[in-house]
Design a protein around this motif. Structure first.
Motif, short mmCIF file in Angstrom:
data_model
loop_
_atom_site.label_atom_id
_atom_site.label_comp_id
_atom_site.label_asym_id
_atom_site.label_seq_id
_atom_site.Cartn_x
_atom_site.Cartn_y
_atom_site.Cartn_z
N LYS A 1 112.21 58.61 30.00
CA LYS A 1 111.77 59.52 31.06
C LYS A 1 110.33 60.00 30.81
O LYS A 1 109.57 60.18 31.76
N CYS A 2 109.98 60.21 29.55
CA CYS A 2 108.60 60.61 29.24
C CYS A 2 107.61 59.52 29.65
O CYS A 2 106.54 59.81 30.19
N LEU A 3 107.97 58.28 29.38
CA LEU A 3 107.11 57.16 29.77
C LEU A 3 106.98 57.08 31.29
O LEU A 3 105.89 56.85 31.82
N ALA A 4 108.10 57.29 31.99
CA ALA A 4 108.07 57.25 33.45
C ALA A 4 107.21 58.37 34.01
O ALA A 4 106.61 58.22 35.09
N LEU A 5 107.13 59.49 33.29
CA LEU A 5 106.34 60.63 33.74
C LEU A 5 104.85 60.41 33.50
O LEU A 5 104.02 61.09 34.10
N GLY A 6 104.51 59.48 32.59
CA GLY A 6 103.10 59.18 32.35
C GLY A 6 102.66 59.18 30.92
O GLY A 6 101.46 59.01 30.63
N ALA A 7 103.60 59.38 29.97
CA ALA A 7 103.22 59.33 28.56
C ALA A 7 102.73 57.93 28.19
O ALA A 7 103.26 56.92 28.67
#
Length: 325
Positions: free
Chosen positions: A179-185
């Motif tokens: 989810k962090c990656l999907a948010l832009g991390a």
């Protein structure tokens, strides 16, 4: 008015919906009819008796709210009854009415619901003041955030991405990392499976990161110092693993590191106003344009504040937890 009270006579310090007197607006303040309030980890600490409100602040839990202006105190311009606002407060948010210093109030961004607006003040004030002001994150510099799935963590991801900074995060599960990656991390490290120091060394090609925002403390400190690049800055904003740690001063000296920390709740109105003005100038246009939207994990009715706290305590959420009044 309806408000949540900490039942101190209970061994569990449980939360209960009660009737309390409506607060009176003073000079420089707004009385706000609360539509939604954010739940934050400092609320849990106050409930445990280790993070009391500043002198003169409400003892009711709640550090951020969104709603309508009901009354305007003396000496206030720029607000009038009926205005939709969100506000950073020193307490009192878990209630139907709350007073707020007008200088810590901001208009609700265009097209935002009250629930979304209530997810903004505490985390955006905290991230902006600690990453961009205290940590002095510069264009193209890299950021590491521990607790990427928290309200603070998700906000840091959104802001760093919006300003073009690579942002690495740690999180406690593969699902939260996804989810962090999907948010832009830029990258997400599952700390239950991987040593974050080794991961950052590999991700940065041995350089390290320029700024670290840490809510963990304790045994994370040595690793944080290893992760920092030359002239790197560590900003400590919470101590979930404890207040004490051993520091390698030689590493501090040879890498020319800066270690600092802060809390927001007890800062004066002038400082909070400075943050508010910068947010209005730099971040509000992004919110109004829809380029940034806070990540909402769950919404509970006010009467279920106990359940909201349980969700946060168990670290099962991703993003902000909100109470709808």
């Amino acid at each position: 008015m309806r408000a949540i009270e900490i039942m101190a006579s209970s061994a569990e310090q449980h939360l209960q919906l009660t009737e309390q007197a409506r607060p009176e607006v003073k000079a420089g303040q707004l009385l706000i009819k609360v539509a939604a309030a954010g739940v934050n980890r400092p609320d849990l600490l106050q409930r445990q008796g280790v993070y009391p409100p500043p002198p003169g602040a409400s003892t009711i839990l709640g550090l951020e709210i969104a709603g309508w202006v009901k009354e305007v105190g003396l000496g206030i311009s720029g607000f009038q009854p009926g205005d939709k606002v969100c506000a950073l407060v020193s307490g009192g948010g878990y209630a139907e009415y709350c007073v707020a210093d007008a200088l810590s109030c901001l208009p609700i961004p265009d097209h935002f619901s009250f629930i979304e607006a209530a997810a903004i003040p505490e985390t955006f004030f905290t991230v902006w003041s600690n990453v961009f002001m205290r940590g002095a994150l510069q264009p193209d510099e890299s950021l590491l955030v521990h607790g990427g799935g928290s309200g603070i963590g998700t906000t840091a991801i959104l802001l760093a991405k919006a300003f073009g900074n690579p942002v690495y995060v740690t999180a406690g599960s593969a699902e939260k990392c996804r989810k962090c990656l999907a948010l832009g991390a830029t990258a997400a490290i599952d700390y239950s499976q991987q040593d974050f120091v080794s991961a950052i060394r590999e991700l940065s090609n041995g350089k390290g990161v320029d700024v670290i925002l840490d809510m963990i403390g304790g045994d994370y400190l040595p690793g944080n110092l290893q992760c920092l690049a030359i002239e790197g800055r560590l900003v400590q904003i919470a101590i979930q693993h404890g207040a004490k740690a051993e520091i390698n001063l030689w590493q501090l000296m040879t890498k020319r590191l800066t270690v600092s920390g802060s809390t927001l709740r007890n800062r004066d109105t002038e400082f909070k106003s400075k943050i508010a003005r910068q947010l209005l100038d730099k971040v509000w246009p992004l919110l109004s344009a829809g380029q940034i939207r806070p990540c909402i994990a769950a919404v509970f009715p006010l009467a279920d504040a106990e359940l909201a706290h349980q969700l946060m305590q168990n670290n099962l959420h991703f993003g902000k937890i909100i109470l709808e009044i």
